[in-house]
Design a protein around this motif. Sequence first.
Motif, short mmCIF file in Angstrom:
data_model
loop_
_atom_site.label_atom_id
_atom_site.label_comp_id
_atom_site.label_asym_id
_atom_site.label_seq_id
_atom_site.Cartn_x
_atom_site.Cartn_y
_atom_site.Cartn_z
N SER A 31 5.89 -1.36 20.46
CA SER A 31 5.62 -1.88 19.11
C SER A 31 5.41 -0.72 18.15
O SER A 31 4.91 0.34 18.54
CB SER A 31 4.37 -2.77 19.13
N ILE A 32 5.78 -0.97 16.90
CA ILE A 32 5.55 -0.04 15.80
C ILE A 32 5.00 -0.83 14.62
O ILE A 32 5.02 -2.05 14.63
CB ILE A 32 6.84 0.72 15.41
N THR A 33 4.52 -0.13 13.60
CA THR A 33 3.92 -0.83 12.48
C THR A 33 4.96 -1.56 11.63
O THR A 33 6.13 -1.17 11.58
CB THR A 33 3.13 0.12 11.56
N TRP A 34 4.50 -2.56 10.95
CA TRP A 34 5.35 -3.32 10.04
C TRP A 34 5.89 -2.42 8.94
O TRP A 34 6.97 -2.70 8.40
CB TRP A 34 4.57 -4.51 9.46
N LEU A 35 5.18 -1.36 8.60
CA LEU A 35 5.64 -0.46 7.54
C LEU A 35 6.97 0.19 7.86
O LEU A 35 7.78 0.43 6.96
CB LEU A 35 4.60 0.64 7.29
N SER A 36 7.21 0.48 9.12
CA SER A 36 8.46 1.14 9.49
C SER A 36 9.66 0.22 9.34
O SER A 36 10.79 0.69 9.33
CB SER A 36 8.38 1.67 10.91
N GLN A 37 9.42 -1.07 9.19
CA GLN A 37 10.50 -2.04 9.03
C GLN A 37 10.78 -2.37 7.56
O GLN A 37 11.67 -3.15 7.25
CB GLN A 37 10.17 -3.31 9.80
N GLU A 46 14.50 -4.08 15.13
CA GLU A 46 14.64 -4.71 16.46
C GLU A 46 13.39 -4.55 17.33
O GLU A 46 13.34 -5.08 18.43
CB GLU A 46 15.85 -4.12 17.18
N ILE A 47 12.39 -3.85 16.84
CA ILE A 47 11.20 -3.56 17.63
C ILE A 47 10.04 -4.43 17.14
O ILE A 47 9.84 -4.55 15.93
CB ILE A 47 10.84 -2.06 17.52
N PRO A 48 9.27 -5.01 18.04
CA PRO A 48 8.13 -5.83 17.61
C PRO A 48 7.17 -5.03 16.72
O PRO A 48 6.90 -3.87 16.97
CB PRO A 48 7.45 -6.23 18.92
N GLU A 49 6.67 -5.70 15.70
CA GLU A 49 5.78 -5.03 14.74
C GLU A 49 4.31 -5.31 15.05
O GLU A 49 3.98 -6.26 15.75
CB GLU A 49 6.09 -5.50 13.32
N TRP A 56 8.31 9.18 14.53
CA TRP A 56 8.51 10.05 15.69
C TRP A 56 9.08 9.27 16.86
O TRP A 56 10.01 9.73 17.53
CB TRP A 56 7.22 10.75 16.09
N LEU A 57 8.52 8.11 17.14
CA LEU A 57 9.03 7.32 18.26
C LEU A 57 10.48 6.91 18.02
O LEU A 57 11.31 6.99 18.93
CB LEU A 57 8.17 6.07 18.48
N LEU A 58 10.79 6.47 16.82
CA LEU A 58 12.17 6.08 16.51
C LEU A 58 13.13 7.25 16.64
O LEU A 58 14.30 7.07 16.98
CB LEU A 58 12.25 5.47 15.11
N THR A 59 12.66 8.45 16.41
CA THR A 59 13.49 9.66 16.50
C THR A 59 13.61 10.17 17.93
O THR A 59 14.70 10.59 18.35
CB THR A 59 12.88 10.78 15.62
N THR A 103 12.69 5.29 6.03
CA THR A 103 14.15 5.53 6.00
C THR A 103 14.80 5.03 7.28
O THR A 103 16.02 4.95 7.34
CB THR A 103 14.44 7.03 5.83
N MET A 104 14.01 4.70 8.27
CA MET A 104 14.54 4.24 9.55
C MET A 104 14.34 2.73 9.75
O MET A 104 14.30 2.24 10.86
CB MET A 104 13.89 5.03 10.69
N TRP A 105 14.22 2.00 8.66
CA TRP A 105 13.90 0.58 8.74
C TRP A 105 14.93 -0.24 9.50
O TRP A 105 14.58 -1.21 10.16
CB TRP A 105 13.66 0.00 7.35
N LYS A 106 16.20 0.17 9.45
CA LYS A 106 17.22 -0.60 10.18
C LYS A 106 17.02 -0.50 11.68
O LYS A 106 17.12 -1.50 12.39
CB LYS A 106 18.62 -0.13 9.79
N GLN A 107 16.73 0.70 12.18
CA GLN A 107 16.45 0.87 13.61
C GLN A 107 15.16 0.15 14.01
O GLN A 107 15.04 -0.36 15.11
CB GLN A 107 16.31 2.35 13.98
#
Length: 142
Positions: free
Chosen positions: A49-55, A68-71, A37-40, A61-65
């Motif tokens: 910061s967002i979780t390591w899972l999102s990377q 660049e954000i601290p995990e 949601w935050l990435l969108t 599906t948004m791992w590229k975006q």
Amino acid sequence: MRIWISTILLLAIPAAHVVAGDSPRRIVSINLLTDQWLLTLAPREQIASITWLSQDPDYSTMWKQAREIPENHGTAEEVLRFKPDLVLAGRYAANETVQMLERLGVRVVVFDYPPDFEGIATQAREIGALIGEPAAAERYAS
């Protein structure tokens, strides 16, 4: 001894708060759903910061975006390091972290997984309003 020292350190870190009507400036997500949601919806500068899972391309599906954000790994110690004025969490994960953050005065909002498309649109609008991005949420929900 480690737990005691961690607790003392946590109590020494002042928790930031959102003033009514202000948009949060430092948002931390400790759940893959709220990461997405935050990435969108949120501007990059608002996401602390967002979780390591999102990377991880196996989970997001948004791992590229997200790269660049601290995990974070969802611990209270990690979250507090980012000095958030809002933490987004999922209903079934990191309960100990949520409870600790709330005890320390950090604003935490917990979300369930939406059950259907209407629930997705509703949740988009709720999060958009919460983070000060109602227009972005409405574009997504429509």
